[in-house]
Write an enzyme that holds these catalytic residues in place. Structure first.
Site, mmCIF file in Angstrom:
data_model
loop_
_atom_site.group_PDB
_atom_site.id
_atom_site.type_symbol
_atom_site.label_atom_id
_atom_site.label_comp_id
_atom_site.label_asym_id
_atom_site.label_seq_id
_atom_site.Cartn_x
_atom_site.Cartn_y
_atom_site.Cartn_z
ATOM 1 N N ASN A 9 0.868 -1.185 0.000
ATOM 2 C CA ASN A 9 0.000 0.000 0.000
ATOM 3 C C ASN A 9 0.901 1.230 0.000
ATOM 4 O OD1 ASN A 9 -1.936 1.943 0.331
ATOM 5 N ND2 ASN A 9 -2.370 1.468 2.474
ATOM 6 N N LYS A 11 0.048 4.237 -0.375
ATOM 7 C CA LYS A 11 -0.657 5.428 0.141
ATOM 8 C C LYS A 11 -0.358 6.626 -0.764
ATOM 9 C CE LYS A 11 -0.054 3.516 4.730
ATOM 10 N NZ LYS A 11 -0.240 3.679 6.151
ATOM 11 N N HIS A 98 -9.732 1.298 4.341
ATOM 12 C CA HIS A 98 -8.491 1.466 5.118
ATOM 13 C C HIS A 98 -8.788 2.406 6.294
ATOM 14 C CE1 HIS A 98 -4.424 2.580 6.210
ATOM 15 N NE2 HIS A 98 -4.017 1.506 5.554
ATOM 16 N N GLU A 100 -7.237 4.778 7.515
ATOM 17 C CA GLU A 100 -6.993 6.203 7.246
ATOM 18 C C GLU A 100 -8.197 6.819 6.538
ATOM 19 O OE1 GLU A 100 -3.267 5.632 5.246
ATOM 20 O OE2 GLU A 100 -2.354 5.026 7.135
ATOM 21 N N GLU A 170 -6.115 -4.905 10.308
ATOM 22 C CA GLU A 170 -5.077 -3.915 10.570
ATOM 23 C C GLU A 170 -5.403 -3.163 11.867
ATOM 24 O OE1 GLU A 170 -2.942 -2.762 6.726
ATOM 25 O OE2 GLU A 170 -4.681 -1.464 6.891
ATOM 26 N N GLY A 176 1.764 2.171 10.849
ATOM 27 C CA GLY A 176 2.716 3.272 10.739
ATOM 28 C C GLY A 176 3.345 3.673 12.060
ATOM 29 N N SER A 216 2.731 -2.277 10.537
ATOM 30 C CA SER A 216 4.179 -2.333 10.765
ATOM 31 C C SER A 216 4.789 -3.697 10.427
ATOM 32 C CB SER A 216 4.518 -1.900 12.194
ATOM 33 O OG SER A 216 4.093 -0.559 12.409
#
Ligand code: PEP
Length: 254
Positions: A9, A11, A98, A100, A170, A176, A216
């Site tokens: 990904n 991003k 996702h 985010e 996730e 991250g 991660s």
């Protein structure tokens, strides 16, 4: 055999040229995928066609994914991209929900159900993301939180459609942050999610759905995570931007 998947990904990272170079470096390594293994690159919209022509060849199980699509079929939604548009350029995978996007773009379980339907109607496999924030994990409520995400966004699907999904667990506290779930935490949640899928769709369908871990994943921890019986690969952010790291992650698939 259930698919094992290394999904990158990117991003909102990399220029077009940096993306091309990263793909070149990864492709130069000629990592051979077994029949049951796939590598998927989720790249920004303007790079989809370039990435598809670079990676989607007959010999390798490498594919391209969009990182999102809109939850309406078409119309006056300036700046958005529909599942039908993705299908029209032959994109076969799309990341949906996702964390985010849930957080910064207010995506809800209900809109993600609509996106899932539009993807499937356009022959696109959703890579459906779920996962709990830290406060929920600390309260010990992660199982019901994540199960509810699946129920509200996916459980209207019939079994034959559900069997085609890819799910990515996730935990938000691991994305991250450099803080990876332990193999025990990952396996426990993946086994739980498979049991939730089995309860709804039966054991056979549940056993066919790949459940990826994201949060991660690194070159150094991928093999250990992927070795868990219910972890079928990873959705990888930061480490997918470094050729050597992502190559190691692809090689860590079981
Ligand atoms: C992600 O973007 O889905 C992700 C898991 O990011 P990272 O690997 O950087 O934690």
């Amino acid at each position: 055999m259930r698919k094992q998947i290394a999904a990158a990904n990117w991003k909102m990272n990399l220029t077009f040229q940096q993306g091309e170079k990263l793909l070149d470096d990864i492709l130069d390594a000629e990592v051979k995928m077994a029949d049951h293994q796939l590598t998927i690159f989720a790249v920004p919209y303007p790079y989809l066609l370039m990435t598809r022509s670079e990676v989607e060849t007959d010999e390798q199980n490498y594919y391209v994914a969009a990182q999102n699509c809109y939850h309406k079929k078409s119309g006056a939604y300036t700046g958005e991209v529909s599942a039908e548009m993705l299908h029209s350029i032959n994109i076969k995978y799309c990341v949906i929900g996702h964390s985010e996007r849930r957080e910064y773009f207010n995506e809800t379980n209900a809109t993600l159900a609509e996106k899932t339907d539009l993807c499937l109607a356009n022959f696109i496999t959703p890579i459906f993301c779920c996962g709990e924030p830290l406060s929920i994990r600390e309260a010990g409520k992660q199982n019901e939180y994540v199960a509810n995400q699946l129920k509200e966004s996916l459980f209207h699907l019939p079994a034959e459609k559900a069997a085609t999904l890819i799910i990515a667990y996730e935990p938000i506290w691991a994305i991250g942050t450099g803080k990876t779930a332990t193999t025990e935490q990952a396996q426990e949640m993946h086994r739980y999610l498979r049991s939730v899928l089995a309860e709804k769709y039966g054991d056979i369908t549940a056993s066919e759905i790949p459940i990826l871990y994201g949060g991660s994943v690194k070159a150094g921890n991928a093999a250990e995570l992927f070795a868990c019986p219910d972890v079928d690969g990873g959705l990888v952010g930061g480490a997918s931007l470094v050729a050597g790291d992502f190559i190691a992650i692809m090689k860590a698939l079981k």
